[in-house]
Design a protein around this motif. Structure first.
Motif, PDB file in Angstrom:
ATOM      1  N   THR A  74      26.269  15.700  16.493  1.00 23.13           N
ATOM      2  CA  THR A  74      27.036  15.548  15.426  1.00 23.13           C
ATOM      3  C   THR A  74      26.895  14.114  15.057  1.00 23.13           C
ATOM      4  O   THR A  74      26.713  13.022  15.744  1.00 23.13           O
ATOM      5  CB  THR A  74      28.460  16.163  15.631  1.00 23.13           C
ATOM      6  OG1 THR A  74      29.182  14.871  16.567  1.00 23.13           O
ATOM      7  CG2 THR A  74      28.556  17.464  16.587  1.00 23.13           C
ATOM      8  N   ASP A  75      27.810  13.852  14.038  1.00 23.18           N
ATOM      9  CA  ASP A  75      28.043  12.317  13.253  1.00 23.18           C
ATOM     10  C   ASP A  75      29.260  11.952  13.752  1.00 23.18           C
ATOM     11  O   ASP A  75      29.780  11.039  13.242  1.00 23.18           O
ATOM     12  CB  ASP A  75      27.968  12.416  11.870  1.00 23.18           C
ATOM     13  CG  ASP A  75      26.316  12.428  11.254  1.00 23.18           C
ATOM     14  OD1 ASP A  75      25.395  12.213  12.389  1.00 23.18           O
ATOM     15  OD2 ASP A  75      26.062  13.129  10.451  1.00 23.18           O
ATOM     16  N   VAL A  76      30.116  12.603  14.414  1.00 23.83           N
ATOM     17  CA  VAL A  76      31.442  12.280  14.965  1.00 23.83           C
ATOM     18  C   VAL A  76      31.641  11.210  16.021  1.00 23.83           C
ATOM     19  O   VAL A  76      31.079  11.361  16.873  1.00 23.83           O
ATOM     20  CB  VAL A  76      32.131  13.809  15.447  1.00 23.83           C
ATOM     21  CG1 VAL A  76      33.752  13.330  15.752  1.00 23.83           C
ATOM     22  CG2 VAL A  76      32.176  14.708  14.442  1.00 23.83           C
ATOM     23  N   ARG A  77      32.223  10.111  15.478  1.00 26.79           N
ATOM     24  CA  ARG A  77      32.234   8.814  16.413  1.00 26.79           C
ATOM     25  C   ARG A  77      33.407   9.357  17.323  1.00 26.79           C
ATOM     26  O   ARG A  77      34.519   9.399  16.899  1.00 26.79           O
ATOM     27  CB  ARG A  77      32.272   7.756  15.777  1.00 26.79           C
ATOM     28  CG  ARG A  77      32.234   6.526  16.507  1.00 26.79           C
ATOM     29  CD  ARG A  77      32.541   5.295  15.803  1.00 26.79           C
ATOM     30  NE  ARG A  77      31.281   4.768  15.535  1.00 26.79           N
ATOM     31  CZ  ARG A  77      31.219   3.554  14.886  1.00 26.79           C
ATOM     32  NH1 ARG A  77      32.241   2.659  14.706  1.00 26.79           N
ATOM     33  NH2 ARG A  77      30.015   2.824  14.635  1.00 26.79           N
ATOM     34  N   LEU A  78      33.251   9.281  18.714  1.00 25.24           N
ATOM     35  CA  LEU A  78      34.255   9.411  19.589  1.00 25.24           C
ATOM     36  C   LEU A  78      34.907   8.041  20.020  1.00 25.24           C
ATOM     37  O   LEU A  78      36.312   8.033  20.031  1.00 25.24           O
ATOM     38  CB  LEU A  78      33.864   9.942  21.013  1.00 25.24           C
ATOM     39  CG  LEU A  78      33.425  11.300  20.880  1.00 25.24           C
ATOM     40  CD1 LEU A  78      32.454  11.764  22.237  1.00 25.24           C
ATOM     41  CD2 LEU A  78      34.113  12.351  20.532  1.00 25.24           C
ATOM     42  N   ILE A  79      34.104   6.966  20.098  1.00 24.53           N
ATOM     43  CA  ILE A  79      34.746   5.565  20.493  1.00 24.53           C
ATOM     44  C   ILE A  79      33.858   4.702  19.978  1.00 24.53           C
ATOM     45  O   ILE A  79      32.754   4.828  19.962  1.00 24.53           O
ATOM     46  CB  ILE A  79      35.152   5.648  22.112  1.00 24.53           C
ATOM     47  CG1 ILE A  79      33.861   5.518  22.989  1.00 24.53           C
ATOM     48  CG2 ILE A  79      36.132   6.482  22.640  1.00 24.53           C
ATOM     49  CD1 ILE A  79      33.692   5.403  24.173  1.00 24.53           C
ATOM     50  N   ALA A  80      34.690   3.380  19.605  1.00 24.67           N
ATOM     51  CA  ALA A  80      33.786   2.180  19.038  1.00 24.67           C
ATOM     52  C   ALA A  80      33.600   1.459  20.392  1.00 24.67           C
ATOM     53  O   ALA A  80      34.480   1.437  21.258  1.00 24.67           O
ATOM     54  CB  ALA A  80      34.741   1.532  18.057  1.00 24.67           C
ATOM     55  N   THR A  81      32.129   1.095  20.375  1.00 23.13           N
ATOM     56  CA  THR A  81      31.933   0.402  21.619  1.00 23.13           C
ATOM     57  C   THR A  81      31.499  -1.166  21.266  1.00 23.13           C
ATOM     58  O   THR A  81      31.269  -1.986  22.104  1.00 23.13           O
ATOM     59  CB  THR A  81      30.880   1.040  22.306  1.00 23.13           C
ATOM     60  OG1 THR A  81      29.653   1.084  21.497  1.00 23.13           O
ATOM     61  CG2 THR A  81      31.277   2.147  22.946  1.00 23.13           C
ATOM     62  N   GLY A  82      31.415  -1.416  19.861  1.00 25.71           N
ATOM     63  CA  GLY A  82      30.905  -2.982  19.492  1.00 25.71           C
ATOM     64  C   GLY A  82      30.939  -2.775  18.029  1.00 25.71           C
ATOM     65  O   GLY A  82      30.928  -2.088  17.334  1.00 25.71           O
ATOM     66  N   LYS A  83      30.682  -4.210  17.636  1.00 31.37           N
ATOM     67  CA  LYS A  83      30.435  -4.518  16.077  1.00 31.37           C
ATOM     68  C   LYS A  83      29.248  -4.868  15.895  1.00 31.37           C
ATOM     69  O   LYS A  83      28.478  -5.517  16.504  1.00 31.37           O
ATOM     70  CB  LYS A  83      31.401  -5.365  15.575  1.00 31.37           C
ATOM     71  CG  LYS A  83      32.931  -4.718  15.837  1.00 31.37           C
ATOM     72  CD  LYS A  83      33.923  -5.870  14.993  1.00 31.37           C
ATOM     73  CE  LYS A  83      35.408  -5.327  15.270  1.00 31.37           C
ATOM     74  NZ  LYS A  83      36.483  -6.311  14.844  1.00 31.37           N
ATOM     75  N   PRO A  84      28.481  -4.528  14.771  1.00 34.42           N
ATOM     76  CA  PRO A  84      27.292  -5.151  14.168  1.00 34.42           C
ATOM     77  C   PRO A  84      27.323  -6.672  14.081  1.00 34.42           C
ATOM     78  O   PRO A  84      28.216  -6.999  13.610  1.00 34.42           O
ATOM     79  CB  PRO A  84      26.884  -4.393  12.976  1.00 34.42           C
ATOM     80  CG  PRO A  84      28.360  -3.939  12.271  1.00 34.42           C
ATOM     81  CD  PRO A  84      28.939  -3.614  13.418  1.00 34.42           C
ATOM     82  N   GLU A  85      26.300  -7.417  14.607  1.00 37.99           N
ATOM     83  CA  GLU A  85      26.212  -8.766  14.174  1.00 37.99           C
ATOM     84  C   GLU A  85      25.108  -9.119  13.330  1.00 37.99           C
ATOM     85  O   GLU A  85      24.232  -8.356  13.196  1.00 37.99           O
ATOM     86  CB  GLU A  85      26.344  -9.322  15.643  1.00 37.99           C
ATOM     87  CG  GLU A  85      27.368  -9.325  16.627  1.00 37.99           C
ATOM     88  CD  GLU A  85      27.028 -10.122  17.817  1.00 37.99           C
ATOM     89  OE1 GLU A  85      26.188 -10.608  18.067  1.00 37.99           O
ATOM     90  OE2 GLU A  85      28.079  -9.982  18.565  1.00 37.99           O
TER      91      GLU A  85
END
Length: 209
Positions: A74-85
């Motif tokens: 799916t496209d459902v994000r469960l947790i954020a693990t980082g940010k794009p740089e």
């Protein structure tokens, strides 16, 4: 010595084994597919929009956990693990037509962007490497530009809003990117390309990006 009875029992024994083991085999395949979908994957480069960093036919390893863990399939994000740089090479779906793309994160939230003749400046600082006019430095990343097709459309006075990124190809005059389809929400980035593991003419290798 093998008897006729032993031979006739072989298919039956094989079928019993398959019936007993099939649930475990199916579970293993599902888990492997889920891991590939949520944790690690690969991408085949179909075009020259990222040359000279990525070439047509390159196969790229993608860290699907770099920006978040999604519910498998799916496209459902469960947790954020980082940010794009800035400088990351990321995989996402085109907002224009849904095609899976791979481009460079050229600017993140709060960045002020100028792009003239294919050469990028962020927050008033030109990213062009000293003595290498077709190379840009993004802190830990180097963009090996291909400007043989020109620089493509310019960008003037763009400030990237919160939650968005600007995605550009390294072949600035040969890339359908954020100049055409607009900014991309951070949550739409599937993963970060970490290395080229196969290149035509070289075979299997490991070139970090």
């Amino acid at each position: 010595m093998q008897t006729q009875a032993d031979s006739s029992n072989k298919p039956e024994r094989a079928w019993r084994w398959l019936r007993s083991e099939l649930p475990q085999i199916v579970l293993m395949l599902v888990l492997l597919a889920a891991a590939r979908d949520s944790f690690a994957n690969h991408y085949y480069v179909p075009s020259g929009s990222m040359e000279h960093t990525l070439e047509i036919g390159d196969r790229v390893a993608v860290d699907m956990r770099a920006y978040g863990v999604r519910l498998p399939f799916t496209d459902v994000r469960l947790i954020a693990t980082g940010k794009p740089e800035r400088g990351d090479i990321a995989v996402f779906d085109s907002p224009q037509d849904g095609t899976r793309l791979i481009k460079r994160v050229a600017a993140v939230a709060g960045d002020e962007v100028e792009l003239i003749d294919g050469r990028l400046s962020v927050n008033g600082v030109a990213l062009e490497a000293i003595g290498a006019t077709d190379t840009e430095i993004f802190r830990d990343h180097r963009a090996m530009l291909d400007l043989s097709h020109g620089g493509g459309p310019d960008i003037h006075g763009l400030t990237v809003p919160d939650g968005q990124v600007l995605m550009l190809g390294d072949a600035r005059g040969n890339s359908i990117d954020g100049r055409f389809f607009g900014l991309v929400p951070v949550g739409e980035l599937y993963g970060r390309a970490v290395a080229i593991y196969y290149r035509r003419g070289e075979g299997f290798s490991w070139h970090r990006l």
